[in-house]
Design a protein around this motif. Structure first.
Motif, PDB file in Angstrom:
ATOM      1  N   UNK A  37       0.599  17.842  59.620  1.00 35.78           N
ATOM      2  CA  UNK A  37       1.207  18.813  58.370  1.00 35.78           C
ATOM      3  C   UNK A  37       0.655  20.155  58.486  1.00 35.78           C
ATOM      4  N   UNK A  38       0.670  20.725  59.539  1.00 35.74           N
ATOM      5  CA  UNK A  38       0.252  22.136  59.770  1.00 35.74           C
ATOM      6  C   UNK A  38       1.425  23.187  59.229  1.00 35.74           C
ATOM      7  N   UNK A  39       0.757  23.897  58.089  1.00 36.30           N
ATOM      8  CA  UNK A  39       1.622  24.978  57.506  1.00 36.30           C
ATOM      9  C   UNK A  39       2.288  26.159  58.781  1.00 36.30           C
ATOM     10  N   UNK A  40       1.427  26.615  59.174  1.00 38.56           N
ATOM     11  CA  UNK A  40       1.967  27.616  59.952  1.00 38.56           C
ATOM     12  C   UNK A  40       2.390  27.299  61.530  1.00 38.56           C
ATOM     13  N   UNK A  41       3.634  27.722  61.657  1.00 36.37           N
ATOM     14  CA  UNK A  41       4.329  27.658  62.961  1.00 36.37           C
ATOM     15  C   UNK A  41       3.417  28.248  63.767  1.00 36.37           C
ATOM     16  N   UNK A  42       2.612  29.430  63.631  1.00 42.20           N
ATOM     17  CA  UNK A  42       2.076  30.172  64.552  1.00 42.20           C
ATOM     18  C   UNK A  42       0.876  29.462  65.086  1.00 42.20           C
TER      19      UNK A  42
ATOM     20  N   UNK B  46       5.199  17.458  58.158  1.00 45.26           N
ATOM     21  CA  UNK B  46       6.278  18.895  58.108  1.00 45.26           C
ATOM     22  C   UNK B  46       5.661  20.058  58.924  1.00 45.26           C
ATOM     23  N   UNK B  47       4.659  19.539  59.876  1.00 46.60           N
ATOM     24  CA  UNK B  47       4.506  20.705  60.685  1.00 46.60           C
ATOM     25  C   UNK B  47       5.797  21.297  61.900  1.00 46.60           C
TER      26      UNK B  47
ATOM     27  N   UNK C 226      -7.216  14.373  66.085  1.00 46.97           N
ATOM     28  CA  UNK C 226      -6.613  14.980  64.975  1.00 46.97           C
ATOM     29  C   UNK C 226      -6.780  16.326  64.312  1.00 46.97           C
ATOM     30  N   UNK C 227      -6.005  17.110  64.140  1.00 48.43           N
ATOM     31  CA  UNK C 227      -6.556  18.366  63.323  1.00 48.43           C
ATOM     32  C   UNK C 227      -5.219  18.351  62.100  1.00 48.43           C
ATOM     33  N   UNK C 228      -5.985  18.803  60.824  1.00 49.40           N
ATOM     34  CA  UNK C 228      -5.246  18.644  59.875  1.00 49.40           C
ATOM     35  C   UNK C 228      -4.977  20.096  59.015  1.00 49.40           C
ATOM     36  N   UNK C 229      -4.065  19.895  58.146  1.00 41.53           N
ATOM     37  CA  UNK C 229      -3.673  21.004  57.324  1.00 41.53           C
ATOM     38  C   UNK C 229      -4.732  22.209  57.179  1.00 41.53           C
TER      39      UNK C 229
END
Length: 183
Positions: free
Chosen positions: A31-36, A58-59, A126-129
């Motif tokens: 669930x990473x918000x930023x596509x960058x 939703x990444x 695992x990297x989170x939001x």
């Protein structure tokens, strides 16, 4: 000292990277918000010949213009798979005998430099939001949590920066082990 030219760097083509032996590290983006940020992780994963990226929730996933802008083509050279959620991604990793660690600040976390990991042992990180971090339910599915020691006020790193720090630590161990074998 003289800066090296692009030709001197021995840069691989997309096909050469795809054909190269990979380091058995899979990056899981939850669930990473930023596509960058996603694009930056692709670029770092390419630099270290990471096996794959698992994109969950939703990444953003390729093709995406913001991923393309920061990945600079790495979205084409790094294998990736999208999963509806981290639970499904971790189930896939378990079938492949990967150890799974969340990068998160929790009780009894292991500092990154103290992580008991042997070079080339299959591992997933695992990297989170960016705001909420790795979900508690996901943490419960992991073999442990790894924390990047931080000395300043914030105790928070951008996910793309955290990925660079963690991946470099793991890859540097491989480079050191290979150097010791070749010495």
């Amino acid at each position: 000292m003289r800066k090296l030219s692009m030709e001197e760097l021995g840069r691989k083509s997309v096909d050469e990277v795809k054909a190269s032996a990979k380091i058995p590290i899979i990056v899981v983006l939850e669930n990473i918000r930023s596509a960058y940020n996603v694009g930056s992780v692709f670029r770092t994963s390419d630099a270290f010949l990471v096996e794959a990226i698992y994109i969950t929730g939703y990444s953003a996933k390729p093709p995406h213009k913001e991923i393309k802008k920061t990945a600079l083509g790495a979205e084409d050279s790094v294998s990736w798979t999208h999963f509806a959620n981290a639970t499904d991604a971790i189930a896939d990793l378990r079938e492949k005998n990967y150890k799974v660690y969340a990068i998160e600040q929790v009780e009894n976390s292991t500092h990154l430099h103290d992580l008991a990991w042997e070079a080339y042992e299959p591992i997933a990180i695992v990297f989170g939001n960016e705001v909420t971090g790795v979900e508690q339910t996901t943490i419960g599915l992991c073999d442990g949590c790894v924390e990047i020691p931080q000395l300043g006020m914030k105790h928070s790193l951008n996910i793309a920066t955290a990925a660079g720090v963690v991946l470099w630590e793991l890859v540097s161990r491989i480079l050191k082990s290979e150097k010791n074998v070749n010495s």
